[in-house]
Design a protein around this motif. Structure first.
Motif, PDB file in Angstrom:
ATOM      1  N   GLY A 203       0.776  -1.229   0.000  1.00  0.00           N
ATOM      2  CA  GLY A 203       0.000   0.000   0.000  1.00  0.00           C
ATOM      3  C   GLY A 203       0.805   1.275   0.000  1.00  0.00           C
ATOM      4  N   ALA A 204       2.127   1.208   0.225  1.00  0.00           N
ATOM      5  CA  ALA A 204       2.963   2.409   0.247  1.00  0.00           C
ATOM      6  C   ALA A 204       3.671   2.567  -1.098  1.00  0.00           C
ATOM      7  CB  ALA A 204       3.998   2.324   1.364  1.00  0.00           C
ATOM      8  N   PRO A 205       3.631   3.773  -1.700  1.00  0.00           N
ATOM      9  CA  PRO A 205       4.256   3.964  -3.011  1.00  0.00           C
ATOM     10  C   PRO A 205       5.767   3.839  -2.950  1.00  0.00           C
ATOM     11  CG  PRO A 205       3.511   6.066  -2.116  1.00  0.00           C
ATOM     12  CD  PRO A 205       2.983   4.997  -1.204  1.00  0.00           C
ATOM     13  N   LEU A 206       6.349   3.254  -3.995  1.00  0.00           N
ATOM     14  CA  LEU A 206       7.792   3.137  -4.110  1.00  0.00           C
ATOM     15  C   LEU A 206       8.305   4.211  -5.050  1.00  0.00           C
ATOM     16  CD1 LEU A 206       8.212  -0.737  -4.435  1.00  0.00           C
ATOM     17  CD2 LEU A 206       8.518   0.680  -2.411  1.00  0.00           C
ATOM     18  N   ASP A 207       9.281   4.971  -4.605  1.00  0.00           N
ATOM     19  CA  ASP A 207       9.850   6.048  -5.400  1.00  0.00           C
ATOM     20  C   ASP A 207      10.897   5.465  -6.344  1.00  0.00           C
ATOM     21  OD1 ASP A 207      11.088   8.300  -6.427  1.00  0.00           O
ATOM     22  OD2 ASP A 207      10.982   9.411  -4.545  1.00  0.00           O
ATOM     23  N   GLN A 208      10.558   5.359  -7.631  1.00  0.00           N
ATOM     24  CA  GLN A 208      11.477   4.745  -8.583  1.00  0.00           C
ATOM     25  C   GLN A 208      12.702   5.602  -8.842  1.00  0.00           C
ATOM     26  OE1 GLN A 208      10.368   1.961 -11.353  1.00  0.00           O
ATOM     27  NE2 GLN A 208       8.186   2.405 -11.367  1.00  0.00           N
ATOM     28  N   ARG A 209      12.639   6.899  -8.506  1.00  0.00           N
ATOM     29  CA  ARG A 209      13.830   7.735  -8.680  1.00  0.00           C
ATOM     30  C   ARG A 209      14.942   7.288  -7.745  1.00  0.00           C
ATOM     31  NH1 ARG A 209      11.924  13.015  -6.664  1.00  0.00           N
ATOM     32  NH2 ARG A 209      10.786  11.593  -5.332  1.00  0.00           N
ATOM     33  N   LEU A 210      14.581   6.786  -6.577  1.00  0.00           N
ATOM     34  CA  LEU A 210      15.569   6.371  -5.597  1.00  0.00           C
ATOM     35  C   LEU A 210      16.017   4.935  -5.808  1.00  0.00           C
ATOM     36  CD1 LEU A 210      13.885   7.789  -2.349  1.00  0.00           C
ATOM     37  CD2 LEU A 210      15.463   8.936  -3.907  1.00  0.00           C
ATOM     38  N   GLY A 211      15.246   4.175  -6.551  1.00  0.00           N
ATOM     39  CA  GLY A 211      15.480   2.742  -6.656  1.00  0.00           C
ATOM     40  C   GLY A 211      14.717   2.041  -5.551  1.00  0.00           C
ATOM     41  N   TRP A 212      14.280   0.829  -5.838  1.00  0.00           N
ATOM     42  CA  TRP A 212      13.411   0.133  -4.887  1.00  0.00           C
ATOM     43  C   TRP A 212      14.122  -0.228  -3.590  1.00  0.00           C
ATOM     44  CZ3 TRP A 212       9.922  -3.704  -8.091  1.00  0.00           C
ATOM     45  CH2 TRP A 212       9.013  -2.940  -8.840  1.00  0.00           C
ATOM     46  N   THR A 213      15.422  -0.518  -3.643  1.00  0.00           N
ATOM     47  CA  THR A 213      16.132  -0.897  -2.425  1.00  0.00           C
ATOM     48  C   THR A 213      16.041   0.217  -1.392  1.00  0.00           C
ATOM     49  OG1 THR A 213      17.684  -2.326  -3.626  1.00  0.00           O
ATOM     50  CG2 THR A 213      18.369  -1.546  -1.459  1.00  0.00           C
ATOM     51  N   ARG A 214      16.372   1.436  -1.815  1.00  0.00           N
ATOM     52  CA  ARG A 214      16.328   2.562  -0.882  1.00  0.00           C
ATOM     53  C   ARG A 214      14.892   2.920  -0.527  1.00  0.00           C
ATOM     54  NH1 ARG A 214      18.812   8.634  -1.878  1.00  0.00           N
ATOM     55  NH2 ARG A 214      17.643   9.659  -0.221  1.00  0.00           N
ATOM     56  N   ALA A 215      14.000   2.867  -1.509  1.00  0.00           N
ATOM     57  CA  ALA A 215      12.600   3.232  -1.243  1.00  0.00           C
ATOM     58  C   ALA A 215      11.982   2.291  -0.212  1.00  0.00           C
ATOM     59  CB  ALA A 215      11.800   3.200  -2.541  1.00  0.00           C
ATOM     60  N   LEU A 216      12.252   1.000  -0.336  1.00  0.00           N
ATOM     61  CA  LEU A 216      11.724   0.031   0.616  1.00  0.00           C
ATOM     62  C   LEU A 216      12.346   0.231   1.995  1.00  0.00           C
ATOM     63  CD1 LEU A 216      11.714  -3.077  -1.725  1.00  0.00           C
ATOM     64  CD2 LEU A 216       9.691  -2.122  -0.610  1.00  0.00           C
ATOM     65  N   ALA A 217      13.642   0.517   2.025  1.00  0.00           N
ATOM     66  CA  ALA A 217      14.314   0.745   3.310  1.00  0.00           C
ATOM     67  C   ALA A 217      13.762   1.989   3.998  1.00  0.00           C
ATOM     68  CB  ALA A 217      15.823   0.894   3.095  1.00  0.00           C
ATOM     69  N   ASP A 218      13.474   3.035   3.210  1.00  0.00           N
ATOM     70  CA  ASP A 218      12.953   4.287   3.773  1.00  0.00           C
ATOM     71  C   ASP A 218      11.593   4.088   4.427  1.00  0.00           C
ATOM     72  OD1 ASP A 218      15.201   5.613   3.013  1.00  0.00           O
ATOM     73  OD2 ASP A 218      14.298   6.703   1.340  1.00  0.00           O
ATOM     74  N   GLN A 219      10.815   3.115   3.952  1.00  0.00           N
ATOM     75  CA  GLN A 219       9.504   2.877   4.543  1.00  0.00           C
ATOM     76  C   GLN A 219       9.549   1.761   5.587  1.00  0.00           C
ATOM     77  OE1 GLN A 219       7.286   1.838   0.903  1.00  0.00           O
ATOM     78  NE2 GLN A 219       6.954  -0.203   1.752  1.00  0.00           N
ATOM     79  N   GLY A 220      10.753   1.322   5.939  1.00  0.00           N
ATOM     80  CA  GLY A 220      10.907   0.360   7.024  1.00  0.00           C
ATOM     81  C   GLY A 220      10.653  -1.081   6.659  1.00  0.00           C
ATOM     82  N   THR A 221      10.670  -1.392   5.370  1.00  0.00           N
ATOM     83  CA  THR A 221      10.433  -2.764   4.933  1.00  0.00           C
ATOM     84  C   THR A 221      11.746  -3.545   4.929  1.00  0.00           C
ATOM     85  OG1 THR A 221       8.597  -2.056   3.541  1.00  0.00           O
ATOM     86  CG2 THR A 221       9.549  -4.213   3.079  1.00  0.00           C
ATOM     87  N   GLU A 222      11.765  -4.679   5.595  1.00  0.00           N
ATOM     88  CA  GLU A 222      12.967  -5.504   5.657  1.00  0.00           C
ATOM     89  C   GLU A 222      12.978  -6.488   4.491  1.00  0.00           C
ATOM     90  OE1 GLU A 222      13.944  -7.321   9.361  1.00  0.00           O
ATOM     91  OE2 GLU A 222      13.157  -5.662  10.538  1.00  0.00           O
ATOM     92  N   LEU A 223      13.699  -6.120   3.459  1.00  0.00           N
ATOM     93  CA  LEU A 223      13.897  -7.000   2.306  1.00  0.00           C
ATOM     94  C   LEU A 223      15.380  -7.069   2.013  1.00  0.00           C
ATOM     95  CD1 LEU A 223      11.155  -6.039  -0.336  1.00  0.00           C
ATOM     96  CD2 LEU A 223      11.197  -8.038   1.142  1.00  0.00           C
ATOM     97  N   SER A 224      15.859  -8.233   1.668  1.00  0.00           N
ATOM     98  CA  SER A 224      17.248  -8.378   1.240  1.00  0.00           C
ATOM     99  C   SER A 224      17.280  -8.467  -0.272  1.00  0.00           C
ATOM    100  CB  SER A 224      17.881  -9.626   1.863  1.00  0.00           C
ATOM    101  OG  SER A 224      17.156 -10.789   1.518  1.00  0.00           O
ATOM    102  N   THR A 225      18.298  -7.870  -0.875  1.00  0.00           N
ATOM    103  CA  THR A 225      18.458  -7.878  -2.327  1.00  0.00           C
ATOM    104  C   THR A 225      19.667  -8.721  -2.696  1.00  0.00           C
ATOM    105  OG1 THR A 225      17.514  -5.652  -2.507  1.00  0.00           O
ATOM    106  CG2 THR A 225      18.778  -6.460  -4.391  1.00  0.00           C
ATOM    107  N   HIS A 226      19.467  -9.665  -3.595  1.00  0.00           N
ATOM    108  CA  HIS A 226      20.546 -10.561  -4.014  1.00  0.00           C
ATOM    109  C   HIS A 226      20.751 -10.419  -5.522  1.00  0.00           C
ATOM    110  CE1 HIS A 226      20.354 -12.662  -0.107  1.00  0.00           C
ATOM    111  NE2 HIS A 226      19.059 -12.443  -0.213  1.00  0.00           N
ATOM    112  N   VAL A 227      21.981 -10.151  -5.924  1.00  0.00           N
ATOM    113  CA  VAL A 227      22.319 -10.029  -7.344  1.00  0.00           C
ATOM    114  C   VAL A 227      22.569 -11.420  -7.905  1.00  0.00           C
ATOM    115  CG1 VAL A 227      23.961  -9.121  -9.022  1.00  0.00           C
ATOM    116  CG2 VAL A 227      23.279  -7.725  -7.050  1.00  0.00           C
TER     117      VAL A 227
END
Length: 239
Positions: free
Chosen positions: A74-98
């Motif tokens: 329900g919270a918008p993701l700011d694509q200018r920042l990239g999803w990793t930072r946008a998710l972190a800014d809203q307190g979502t705990e996600l790990s990113t694996h390349v």
């Protein structure tokens, strides 16, 4: 290159000071690119880089004529920042694996996008919840030309593709997307730690700069229980 970086930070700082001082009030557009180029005596690339910095700082927003907003829970993701930072800014705990980061040749994609060169940087990433379940799988393709020719060898700026593209003056100005639902193939399900055939949103997007050049092509597989896509229409600019 150091001089170019200095210039766009100088422009960004001047505009940031004016925004904070109320010179550009809420809802009032910044001057256009041509006016900013004339005012500061810099190139179009420098102006776009400066606007990208202001976007990263949250001081401006950009709105294309027709676009979409992706939300997570329900919270918008700011694509200018990239999803990793946008998710972190809203307190979502996600790990990113390349999963993949290398230079490739893809003649079919080059033909589809109308590009002369078939060389791209491929960046494949999966984002997972703390329990290991994946919620998104993204396949990014960036034309390996100009300053981005050696991207895979050089690496990302601050582990952010969005920041890297901005620093290179590759600022998305418009996007087109194809959206559907697809069952996960075996390989994709394995990467996501999900079940084969499970339904995921499939979003294929092409981002272009103000001159129509391809900035990035990305195909994303998104968990529909966590992600939603909100489409909006209208005209706008830098706010």
């Amino acid at each position: 290159m150091p001089g170019q970086v200095h210039k766009h930070h100088r422009v960004a700082q001047a505009l940031a000071d004016e925004i904070r001082a109320g010179v550009h009030a809420d809802g009032v557009k910044l001057p256009g690119e041509h006016a900013l180029r004339e005012r500061f005596g810099v190139s179009r690339t420098t102006v776009r880089q400066a606007l990208g910095v202001l976007g990263e700082q949250g001081l401006i927003e950009t709105h294309a004529g027709i676009g979409s907003i992706v939300t997570f829970d329900g919270a918008p993701l700011d694509q200018r920042l990239g999803w990793t930072r946008a998710l972190a800014d809203q307190g979502t705990e996600l790990s990113t694996h390349v999963l993949r980061f290398e230079r490739i040749k893809d003649a079919a994609l080059a033909a589809e996008l109308g590009l002369d060169s078939d060389e791209f940087t491929a960046l494949d990433r999966v984002r997972r919840l703390p329990d290991g379940h994946g919620v998104s799988l993204e396949f990014s393709r960036v034309p390996a030309v100009g300053a981005l020719a050696g991207l895979a060898e050089r690496g990302l700026d601050g582990d952010s593709l969005s920041r890297t593209l901005t620093a290179a003056g590759r600022i998305p100005d418009s996007a087109e997307a194809h959206i559907g639902v697809a069952g996960l193939a075996d390989a994709d399900a394995s990467a996501l730690h999900r079940s084969p055939g499970e339904s995921f949103l499939r979003v294929a997007q092409v981002f272009r700069d103000a001159d129509g050049g391809v900035v990035e092509q990305v195909t994303s597989l998104l968990d529909p229980t966590r992600f939603q896509l909100h489409v909006h229409t209208g005209r706008g600019g830098h706010l």
